[in-house]
Scaffold this motif. Sequence first.
Motif: not given
Length: 300
Positions: A7-12, A16-19, A183-185, A222-232
């Motif tokens: 899965i891939r996601c990005i903070t709104s 930050v991008m996460a996979c 990864q930090l964008l 969990t890794a992006l706790k405190g961020f608004d996360v959108e799953f791509l």
Amino acid sequence: MSKDRIIRCITSDGAVMACAADTTDLVYKGSKIHLTSPAATAALGRLMTAASMMGTQLKQDDASITLRIKGDNSETGAVIAVSDSIGNVRGYVQNPDCPTEYYPNGKINVSKAVGKTGILNVMRDYGTGEPYVGQTALVSGEIAEDITSYYAVSEQIPTVCALGVLLDKEDHQVLLSGGLLIQLLPGADDSTIDKLEKNVSELEPMTTMLAKGMSLEEICSTALKGFDVEFLDETPIKYACSCSREKVIKAFITLSDDEIRSLADEKGYAEALCHFCKKKHKFSKLQLEQIIKQKHSQDN
């Protein structure tokens, strides 16, 4: 049916991008194909997981990425993993039955098997023109840290990489395997970095989170706790080899006529073994002559 997926996601805010990937089944399959020792299983599993996550970052459909780790005085020899742009992956270890040593806590000493010093090669092939090749020195041989270093040094992308392969203590079968790439964008500011560093410092090992039954979505959250996360997106992945008889013939055609004929053994057969899936492609003397004819017809 494989449950492996990425899965891939990005903070709104686009900072930050996460996979995250569950690669349990494909690493299990790779270990069975290559009959790997525990250390070789852990090394191959980690590298295939990294390649799969990195493969999903490729934009073109027919692109591929190849990771090759070769440590100095390595017990595994070269470890290689190749992924397509979907995340389907294959790999092999040069010395699959290499010895296994353990840390006092019972974890496999992958660094000892792979080598603490050496080179990580990353080749992206977009199917058009020359592939892009980057390389960095190994920093630990544990693979996750080496991937992190590659991104920082070669691509200047601040990255966190977590990789894990959990084996049964008795029979050394693969129980769990997975990875996380953050990864930090360019939009990331100091507060984003501080928040992310705190989260990462509190993060449990990847296989621990999977063993607790956490989903990939929960691991990313969990890794992006405190961020608004959108799953791509979400993609099923598997161990997949792209070898074929046609590709072997293409390779044979690059040889001279005498070289093609010399491939046949005393029984009159040539055999090409695929490193990745162990499939054997067999050719008779007559078929080799037909390949020579095919070669000359292409020259005219």
